[in-house]
Design an enzyme around this catalytic site. Structure first.
Site, PDB file in Angstrom:
ATOM      1  N   SER A  86       7.081 -27.764-104.060  1.00  0.00           N
ATOM      2  CA  SER A  86       8.388 -28.308-103.676  1.00  0.00           C
ATOM      3  C   SER A  86       8.253 -29.658-102.969  1.00  0.00           C
ATOM      4  CB  SER A  86       9.119 -27.314-102.764  1.00  0.00           C
ATOM      5  OG  SER A  86       9.279 -26.078-103.416  1.00  0.00           O
TER       6      SER A  86
HETATM    7  N1  SAM Z   1       6.203 -22.488-102.404  1.00  0.00           N
HETATM    8  C1  SAM Z   1       5.502 -23.118-103.494  1.00  0.00           C
HETATM    9  C2  SAM Z   1       4.521 -24.166-103.054  1.00  0.00           C
HETATM   10  O1  SAM Z   1       4.446 -24.468-101.853  1.00  0.00           O
HETATM   11  O2  SAM Z   1       3.791 -24.665-103.921  1.00  0.00           O
HETATM   12  C3  SAM Z   1       6.435 -23.675-104.531  1.00  0.00           C
HETATM   13  C4  SAM Z   1       7.150 -22.617-105.261  1.00  0.00           C
HETATM   14  S1  SAM Z   1       7.768 -23.033-106.845  1.00  0.00           S
HETATM   15  C5  SAM Z   1       9.111 -24.086-106.466  1.00  0.00           C
HETATM   16  C6  SAM Z   1       8.502 -21.443-107.235  1.00  0.00           C
HETATM   17  C7  SAM Z   1       7.477 -20.373-107.542  1.00  0.00           C
HETATM   18  O3  SAM Z   1       8.168 -19.132-107.686  1.00  0.00           O
HETATM   19  C8  SAM Z   1       6.720 -20.580-108.838  1.00  0.00           C
HETATM   20  O4  SAM Z   1       5.358 -20.604-108.596  1.00  0.00           O
HETATM   21  C9  SAM Z   1       7.125 -19.382-109.700  1.00  0.00           C
HETATM   22  O5  SAM Z   1       6.091 -18.926-110.537  1.00  0.00           O
HETATM   23  C10 SAM Z   1       7.467 -18.366-108.635  1.00  0.00           C
HETATM   24  N2  SAM Z   1       8.330 -17.261-109.076  1.00  0.00           N
HETATM   25  C11 SAM Z   1       9.409 -17.290-109.910  1.00  0.00           C
HETATM   26  N3  SAM Z   1       9.934 -16.043-110.026  1.00  0.00           N
HETATM   27  C12 SAM Z   1       9.161 -15.225-109.255  1.00  0.00           C
HETATM   28  C13 SAM Z   1       9.190 -13.839-108.949  1.00  0.00           C
HETATM   29  N4  SAM Z   1      10.104 -13.002-109.452  1.00  0.00           N
HETATM   30  N5  SAM Z   1       8.258 -13.339-108.124  1.00  0.00           N
HETATM   31  C14 SAM Z   1       7.299 -14.148-107.589  1.00  0.00           C
HETATM   32  N6  SAM Z   1       7.224 -15.472-107.828  1.00  0.00           N
HETATM   33  C15 SAM Z   1       8.143 -16.000-108.646  1.00  0.00           C
END
Ligand code: SAM
Length: 227
Positions: free
Chosen positions: A69
């Site tokens: 992000s």
């Molecule tokens: N917090 C992260 C960082 O600091 O790099 C960025 C997160 S990214 C915007 C959103 C993440 O949510 C992705 O890696 C995606 O694979 C994960 N995601 C989406 N749906 C999910 C779920 N149901 N359970 C766990 N992770 C999920």
């Protein structure tokens, strides 16, 4: 081969500029949050080809169609959790592990769930190597929360949800804070919610755009490629 010291100094300068210009000047006031973001080496959390842009004012690709992000978003979401140091935090969407590292400096323990196995494994290796010992990564559908370690004092969802996943509410402590982007796959509002008397009261912080939360209480598939 390690990074030359000159580059480490440049990264440290870029990090200070990021915290001042992108985070503090835009309204994140918590000194604890600013100090945590000054401390975490964001360049360690992005793929090699994006290292030169690690402190830029934007999200960056991390593989699997996902992103780390934008720094401001990390700062604002972290501040909205109102952490004092004693909390157990649940994060949904580990991604690179950067947000987890920031949280780990502000709370007692961080449990983070990532649905992509490759990202979960890479984040676990990275956080271990960098010494963030109070972060525990699990691979699975975080829209279900993680009942084994509930309740949590704070819950952060770092992907866009169509609604607040109900199981997350039941896993939040009384008085706990939950921060989540809610809306369509194209646009969302970042909500800060607080559990009082068993119910959740939420307020809108600002508009935002995140990759979709997939899974049982998210979407079944992405509409199209999100940023
Ligand atoms: N917090 C992260 C960082 O600091 O790099 C960025 C997160 S990214 C915007 C959103 C993440 O949510 C992705 O890696 C995606 O694979 C994960 N995601 C989406 N749906 C999910 C779920 N149901 N359970 C766990 N992770 C999920």
């Amino acid at each position: 081969m390690g990074i030359p010291y000159a580059n480490l100094d440049e990264f440290a300068a870029a990090r200070r500029a990021m915290v001042e210009k992108q985070i503090s000047k835009r309204g994140v006031a918590s000194q604890r949050v600013l100090d945590a973001m000054l401390s975490v080496p964001r360049h360690e959390f992005v793929p090699d080809q994006f290292r030169a842009n690690a402190y830029a004012d934007k999200p960056l690709p991390i593989g699997e169609g996902q992103t780390i992000s934008q720094p401001f978003m990390v700062g604002a979401m972290t501040e909205a959790l109102e952490l004092t140091g004693s909390e157990r935090v649940l994060e949904i969407g580990t991604g690179s592990g950067y947000q987890s590292a920031v949280l780990s400096l502000l709370a007692r323990e961080v449990i983070s769930i990532e649905s992509h196995t490759s990202l979960a494994l890479a984040a676990q290796e990275r956080l271990g190597r960098l010494g963030y010992a109070n972060v525990y990564i699990h691979n699975g559908d975080g829209s279900l929360g993680f009942p084994d370690a509930a309740p949590y004092d704070a819950i952060l969802i770092t992907a866009a949800a169509p609604e607040i996943p109900p199981l997350l509410v039941s896993q939040l402590s009384e008085g706990g804070r939950l921060v989540i982007p809610v809306g369509s796959q194209d646009n969302q509002e970042l909500l800060q919610a607080r559990k009082n008397g068993g119910t959740l009261n939420s307020r809108v912080l600002f508009d935002c755009r995140f990759v979709p939360l997939l899974g049982r209480y998210g979407w079944s598939r992405p509409d199209r490629k999100s940023s």
